[in-house]
Motif scaffolding. Structure first.
Motif, PDB file in Angstrom:
ATOM      1  N   SER A 294      50.486  66.957  22.937  1.00  0.00           N
ATOM      2  CA  SER A 294      50.528  65.508  23.095  1.00  0.00           C
ATOM      3  C   SER A 294      49.184  64.996  23.603  1.00  0.00           C
ATOM      4  CB  SER A 294      51.622  65.115  24.079  1.00  0.00           C
ATOM      5  OG  SER A 294      51.280  65.567  25.376  1.00  0.00           O
ATOM      6  N   LEU A 295      49.042  63.683  23.565  1.00  0.00           N
ATOM      7  CA  LEU A 295      47.832  63.074  24.116  1.00  0.00           C
ATOM      8  C   LEU A 295      47.745  63.302  25.617  1.00  0.00           C
ATOM      9  CD1 LEU A 295      47.632  59.699  22.162  1.00  0.00           C
ATOM     10  CD2 LEU A 295      46.258  61.741  21.837  1.00  0.00           C
TER      11      LEU A 295
ATOM     12  N   MET B  74      41.516  65.630  19.108  1.00  0.00           N
ATOM     13  CA  MET B  74      42.802  64.940  18.986  1.00  0.00           C
ATOM     14  C   MET B  74      42.685  63.499  19.491  1.00  0.00           C
ATOM     15  SD  MET B  74      46.452  66.180  20.435  1.00  0.00           S
ATOM     16  CE  MET B  74      47.889  65.906  19.447  1.00  0.00           C
ATOM     17  N   LEU B  75      41.957  63.304  20.571  1.00  0.00           N
ATOM     18  CA  LEU B  75      41.756  61.952  21.081  1.00  0.00           C
ATOM     19  C   LEU B  75      40.960  61.119  20.074  1.00  0.00           C
ATOM     20  CD1 LEU B  75      41.029  62.703  24.839  1.00  0.00           C
ATOM     21  CD2 LEU B  75      43.032  61.528  23.899  1.00  0.00           C
ATOM     22  N   GLN B  76      39.983  61.734  19.419  1.00  0.00           N
ATOM     23  CA  GLN B  76      39.222  61.032  18.384  1.00  0.00           C
ATOM     24  C   GLN B  76      40.119  60.640  17.209  1.00  0.00           C
ATOM     25  OE1 GLN B  76      36.041  63.917  17.711  1.00  0.00           O
ATOM     26  NE2 GLN B  76      34.558  62.393  18.413  1.00  0.00           N
ATOM     27  N   GLU B  77      40.976  61.563  16.791  1.00  0.00           N
ATOM     28  CA  GLU B  77      41.878  61.295  15.674  1.00  0.00           C
ATOM     29  C   GLU B  77      42.804  60.119  15.957  1.00  0.00           C
ATOM     30  OE1 GLU B  77      43.990  64.901  14.841  1.00  0.00           O
ATOM     31  OE2 GLU B  77      42.177  65.961  14.225  1.00  0.00           O
ATOM     32  N   HIS B  78      43.177  59.954  17.208  1.00  0.00           N
ATOM     33  CA  HIS B  78      44.091  58.882  17.585  1.00  0.00           C
ATOM     34  C   HIS B  78      43.343  57.604  18.001  1.00  0.00           C
ATOM     35  CE1 HIS B  78      46.997  62.170  17.644  1.00  0.00           C
ATOM     36  NE2 HIS B  78      47.901  61.213  17.450  1.00  0.00           N
TER      37      HIS B  78
ATOM     38  N   MET C 226      41.131  57.056  20.348  1.00  0.00           N
ATOM     39  CA  MET C 226      40.959  56.842  21.780  1.00  0.00           C
ATOM     40  C   MET C 226      39.491  56.929  22.194  1.00  0.00           C
ATOM     41  SD  MET C 226      44.060  56.350  22.186  1.00  0.00           S
ATOM     42  CE  MET C 226      44.501  56.215  23.886  1.00  0.00           C
TER      43      MET C 226
ATOM     44  N   CYS D 222      45.896  66.335  26.214  1.00  0.00           N
ATOM     45  CA  CYS D 222      44.456  66.117  26.017  1.00  0.00           C
ATOM     46  C   CYS D 222      43.812  65.562  27.276  1.00  0.00           C
ATOM     47  CB  CYS D 222      44.218  65.158  24.849  1.00  0.00           C
ATOM     48  SG  CYS D 222      44.762  65.777  23.261  1.00  0.00           S
TER      49      CYS D 222
END
Length: 91
Positions: free
Chosen positions: A25-26, A84-88, A90, A29
């Motif tokens: 999950s975020l 993952m944060l970049q993909e979402h 953020m 991260c």
């Protein structure tokens, strides 16, 4: 593994070990980067750079193979969390 009539051994399935450190999950991260969920992109980038510089395998290579392996795993986790944060969106 399977063995045929001529006693030849064949690998039919390879099971990789379960990785209990998968990022799910975020929140994971943010935790890996040592941030709270309300961190702004500037804070995320700064935390990423700080963590990467701390755990980069080249920095700890002189401390031994085991330490370098741990640093490599930490670096993978940090990179995966940031990606993952970049993909979402953020960062």
């Amino acid at each position: 593994m399977d063995i045929d009539d001529h006693r030849n051994v064949y690998i039919t399935e390879i099971k990789l070990p379960e990785d209990d450190r998968n990022i799910k999950s975020l929140a994971d991260c943010y935790s890996i980067l040592g941030l709270s969920a309300d961190a702004i992109p500037l804070d995320i980038k700064a935390a990423y750079k700080k963590k990467i510089s701390e755990y980069h395998p080249d920095r700890v290579g002189a401390l031994g193979i085991k330490i370098k392996q741990i640093a490599e795993e930490e670096t993978r986790q940090i990179n995966a969390a940031y990606a993952m944060l970049q993909e979402h969106g953020m960062v």
